[in-house]
Design a protein around this motif. Structure first.
Motif, PDB file in Angstrom:
ATOM      1  N   MET A   1       4.655   1.748 -22.344  1.00  0.00           N
ATOM      2  CA  MET A   1       4.799   1.281 -20.953  1.00  0.00           C
ATOM      3  C   MET A   1       5.829   2.147 -20.220  1.00  0.00           C
ATOM      4  O   MET A   1       6.884   2.452 -20.761  1.00  0.00           O
ATOM      5  N   ILE A   2       5.501   2.547 -19.020  1.00  0.00           N
ATOM      6  CA  ILE A   2       6.410   3.376 -18.228  1.00  0.00           C
ATOM      7  C   ILE A   2       7.632   2.549 -17.826  1.00  0.00           C
ATOM      8  O   ILE A   2       7.513   1.408 -17.383  1.00  0.00           O
ATOM      9  N   ARG A   3       8.794   3.142 -18.005  1.00  0.00           N
ATOM     10  CA  ARG A   3      10.025   2.451 -17.628  1.00  0.00           C
ATOM     11  C   ARG A   3      10.268   2.652 -16.141  1.00  0.00           C
ATOM     12  O   ARG A   3      10.219   3.775 -15.636  1.00  0.00           O
ATOM     13  N   LEU A   4      10.527   1.551 -15.442  1.00  0.00           N
ATOM     14  CA  LEU A   4      10.744   1.615 -13.997  1.00  0.00           C
ATOM     15  C   LEU A   4      12.241   1.556 -13.714  1.00  0.00           C
ATOM     16  O   LEU A   4      12.911   0.594 -14.083  1.00  0.00           O
ATOM     17  N   GLU A   5      12.750   2.588 -13.081  1.00  0.00           N
ATOM     18  CA  GLU A   5      14.177   2.646 -12.763  1.00  0.00           C
ATOM     19  C   GLU A   5      14.384   2.788 -11.266  1.00  0.00           C
ATOM     20  O   GLU A   5      13.733   3.611 -10.618  1.00  0.00           O
ATOM     21  N   ASP A   6      15.284   2.003 -10.730  1.00  0.00           N
ATOM     22  CA  ASP A   6      15.632   2.071  -9.316  1.00  0.00           C
ATOM     23  C   ASP A   6      17.091   2.486  -9.219  1.00  0.00           C
ATOM     24  O   ASP A   6      17.995   1.683  -9.441  1.00  0.00           O
ATOM     25  N   THR A   7      17.326   3.739  -8.902  1.00  0.00           N
ATOM     26  CA  THR A   7      18.679   4.296  -8.947  1.00  0.00           C
ATOM     27  C   THR A   7      19.385   4.151  -7.591  1.00  0.00           C
ATOM     28  O   THR A   7      18.774   3.799  -6.578  1.00  0.00           O
ATOM     29  N   TYR A   8      20.674   4.483  -7.584  1.00  0.00           N
ATOM     30  CA  TYR A   8      21.438   4.486  -6.330  1.00  0.00           C
ATOM     31  C   TYR A   8      20.821   5.467  -5.341  1.00  0.00           C
ATOM     32  O   TYR A   8      20.800   5.239  -4.132  1.00  0.00           O
ATOM     33  N   ARG A   9      20.313   6.581  -5.871  1.00  0.00           N
ATOM     34  CA  ARG A   9      19.671   7.579  -5.013  1.00  0.00           C
ATOM     35  C   ARG A   9      18.447   6.980  -4.325  1.00  0.00           C
ATOM     36  O   ARG A   9      18.244   7.164  -3.112  1.00  0.00           O
ATOM     37  N   HIS A  10      17.621   6.290  -5.076  1.00  0.00           N
ATOM     38  CA  HIS A  10      16.433   5.656  -4.500  1.00  0.00           C
ATOM     39  C   HIS A  10      16.827   4.646  -3.422  1.00  0.00           C
ATOM     40  O   HIS A  10      16.195   4.578  -2.359  1.00  0.00           O
ATOM     41  N   LYS A  11      17.864   3.860  -3.708  1.00  0.00           N
ATOM     42  CA  LYS A  11      18.305   2.838  -2.741  1.00  0.00           C
ATOM     43  C   LYS A  11      18.823   3.497  -1.456  1.00  0.00           C
ATOM     44  O   LYS A  11      18.582   2.990  -0.354  1.00  0.00           O
ATOM     45  N   GLY A  12      19.494   4.614  -1.622  1.00  0.00           N
ATOM     46  CA  GLY A  12      19.962   5.349  -0.449  1.00  0.00           C
ATOM     47  C   GLY A  12      18.801   5.908   0.369  1.00  0.00           C
ATOM     48  O   GLY A  12      18.825   5.879   1.610  1.00  0.00           O
ATOM     49  N   GLN A  13      17.785   6.389  -0.326  1.00  0.00           N
ATOM     50  CA  GLN A  13      16.596   6.902   0.369  1.00  0.00           C
ATOM     51  C   GLN A  13      15.889   5.780   1.134  1.00  0.00           C
ATOM     52  O   GLN A  13      15.368   6.000   2.228  1.00  0.00           O
ATOM     53  N   ARG A  14      15.889   4.573   0.557  1.00  0.00           N
ATOM     54  CA  ARG A  14      15.261   3.445   1.264  1.00  0.00           C
ATOM     55  C   ARG A  14      16.036   3.070   2.519  1.00  0.00           C
ATOM     56  O   ARG A  14      15.445   2.756   3.551  1.00  0.00           O
ATOM     57  N   ARG A  15      17.358   3.118   2.431  1.00  0.00           N
ATOM     58  CA  ARG A  15      18.169   2.831   3.625  1.00  0.00           C
ATOM     59  C   ARG A  15      17.874   3.842   4.733  1.00  0.00           C
ATOM     60  O   ARG A  15      17.768   3.475   5.901  1.00  0.00           O
ATOM     61  N   GLU A  16      17.733   5.105   4.354  1.00  0.00           N
ATOM     62  CA  GLU A  16      17.395   6.143   5.339  1.00  0.00           C
ATOM     63  C   GLU A  16      16.015   5.888   5.939  1.00  0.00           C
ATOM     64  O   GLU A  16      15.793   6.071   7.136  1.00  0.00           O
ATOM     65  N   LEU A  17      15.078   5.464   5.099  1.00  0.00           N
ATOM     66  CA  LEU A  17      13.726   5.157   5.576  1.00  0.00           C
ATOM     67  C   LEU A  17      13.763   4.002   6.578  1.00  0.00           C
ATOM     68  O   LEU A  17      13.128   4.068   7.642  1.00  0.00           O
ATOM     69  N   VAL A  18      14.522   2.955   6.264  1.00  0.00           N
ATOM     70  CA  VAL A  18      14.633   1.808   7.172  1.00  0.00           C
ATOM     71  C   VAL A  18      15.249   2.239   8.500  1.00  0.00           C
ATOM     72  O   VAL A  18      14.800   1.810   9.575  1.00  0.00           O
ATOM     73  N   ASN A  19      16.249   3.085   8.455  1.00  0.00           N
ATOM     74  CA  ASN A  19      16.851   3.589   9.696  1.00  0.00           C
ATOM     75  C   ASN A  19      15.827   4.347  10.533  1.00  0.00           C
ATOM     76  O   ASN A  19      15.783   4.220  11.763  1.00  0.00           O
ATOM     77  N   LEU A  20      14.957   5.122   9.853  1.00  0.00           N
ATOM     78  CA  LEU A  20      13.909   5.864  10.554  1.00  0.00           C
ATOM     79  C   LEU A  20      12.904   4.907  11.203  1.00  0.00           C
ATOM     80  O   LEU A  20      12.489   5.109  12.349  1.00  0.00           O
ATOM     81  N   LEU A  21      12.533   3.856  10.478  1.00  0.00           N
ATOM     82  CA  LEU A  21      11.582   2.876  11.017  1.00  0.00           C
ATOM     83  C   LEU A  21      12.164   2.174  12.242  1.00  0.00           C
ATOM     84  O   LEU A  21      11.440   1.903  13.208  1.00  0.00           O
ATOM     85  N   ARG A  22      13.470   1.899  12.214  1.00  0.00           N
ATOM     86  CA  ARG A  22      14.125   1.313  13.400  1.00  0.00           C
ATOM     87  C   ARG A  22      14.011   2.258  14.593  1.00  0.00           C
ATOM     88  O   ARG A  22      13.693   1.825  15.707  1.00  0.00           O
ATOM     89  N   LYS A  23      14.260   3.535  14.340  1.00  0.00           N
ATOM     90  CA  LYS A  23      14.182   4.526  15.425  1.00  0.00           C
ATOM     91  C   LYS A  23      12.764   4.631  15.978  1.00  0.00           C
ATOM     92  O   LYS A  23      12.566   4.943  17.150  1.00  0.00           O
ATOM     93  N   LYS A  24      11.785   4.373  15.136  1.00  0.00           N
ATOM     94  CA  LYS A  24      10.381   4.444  15.562  1.00  0.00           C
ATOM     95  C   LYS A  24       9.915   3.161  16.247  1.00  0.00           C
ATOM     96  O   LYS A  24       8.755   3.075  16.661  1.00  0.00           O
ATOM     97  N   GLY A  25      10.802   2.149  16.310  1.00  0.00           N
ATOM     98  CA  GLY A  25      10.469   0.969  17.096  1.00  0.00           C
ATOM     99  C   GLY A  25      10.222  -0.319  16.333  1.00  0.00           C
ATOM    100  O   GLY A  25       9.886  -1.344  16.934  1.00  0.00           O
ATOM    101  N   ILE A  26      10.394  -0.308  15.002  1.00  0.00           N
ATOM    102  CA  ILE A  26      10.241  -1.554  14.239  1.00  0.00           C
ATOM    103  C   ILE A  26      11.503  -2.387  14.425  1.00  0.00           C
ATOM    104  O   ILE A  26      12.614  -1.921  14.162  1.00  0.00           O
TER     105      ILE A  26
END
Length: 221
Positions: free
Chosen positions: A1-26
């Motif tokens: 089974m593939i091990r699923l890891e959610d790192t600090y880097r991934h969490k930071g990338q998600r925060r950046e994505l959310v900021n982008l979505l806000r800028k796009k009007g969400i």
């Protein structure tokens, strides 16, 4: 089974994505919070993990794609999800959109046309604690055995609004569906004001894979 890891880097990338979505009007904070919470890279082949937080669609096999995050957020915002809503999703795909709806507190029923995707996602989502109801078949006809629904979301481009979906919607229910040709579709929000009256709102153009089925596009032979 593939091990699923959610790192600090991934969490930071998600925060950046959310900021982008806000800028796009969400603006729906509930939607943004859920997108911030879901490790989108889990839904990608490991070779594509570095692209998981780009605001782009990516192929997932069987001629299907995982929608770009903005599209997922936009459709979800239009759907006005409330805790306990019974939602039909047409096009399970990778399961990412279903995960968003589930974490917003919905009872999710999701139907997938492609058998291989259905089998893969049915096994995968419960590993993330995402417990929805899976079906395989022609989503263009809805899911009459489980109707009616409070909300219906279609994650594939339809040539017309399938009549079956409007029939399976509760009064005051909302259907969000992209309608157009195979290359470009206009996003529609349809609210069932009464058993015989539909209010339609039109939004931007998007590009989805085709909705296959009896009330969608006919599959290629």
């Amino acid at each position: 089974m593939i091990r699923l890891e959610d790192t600090y880097r991934h969490k930071g990338q998600r925060r950046e994505l959310v900021n982008l979505l806000r800028k796009k009007g969400i603006t729906d904070e509930g939607v943004l919070n859920v997108i911030n919470a879901i490790p989108r890279h889990f839904f990608f082949e490991s070779a594509l993990h570095s692209h998981a937080y780009e605001d782009k669609a990516f192929p997932i096999g069987e001629g299907q794609t995982i929608s770009q995050p903005y599209t997922v957020a936009f459709q979800t915002e239009l759907l006005e999800v409330k805790q306990g809503d019974k939602i039909l999703e047409i096009g399970t795909g990778s399961g990412y959109q279903a995960a968003v709806l589930f974490l917003l507190g919905a009872e999710v029923h999701s139907i997938e046309y492609q058998p291989k995707l259905y089998e893969r996602t049915k096994k995968f989502l419960p590993r993330l604690g995402i417990n929805i109801n899976f079906y395989q078949g022609d989503g263009s006809k809805g899911l009459p055995a489980q109707a009616p629904f409070d909300k219906i979301i279609v994650t594939a481009g339809a040539p017309v609004v399938p009549h079956s979906l409007l029939e399976q919607l509760n009064v005051n229910g909302i259907l969000v569906i992209p309608v157009g040709d195979r290359n470009s579709q206009k996003m529609l929000k349809l609210t069932k004001v009464s058993p015989t009256e539909i209010m339609q709102e039109e939004y931007d153009n998007f590009a989805f894979v085709p909705l296959l089925g009896d009330e969608g596009w006919k599959p290629s032979k």
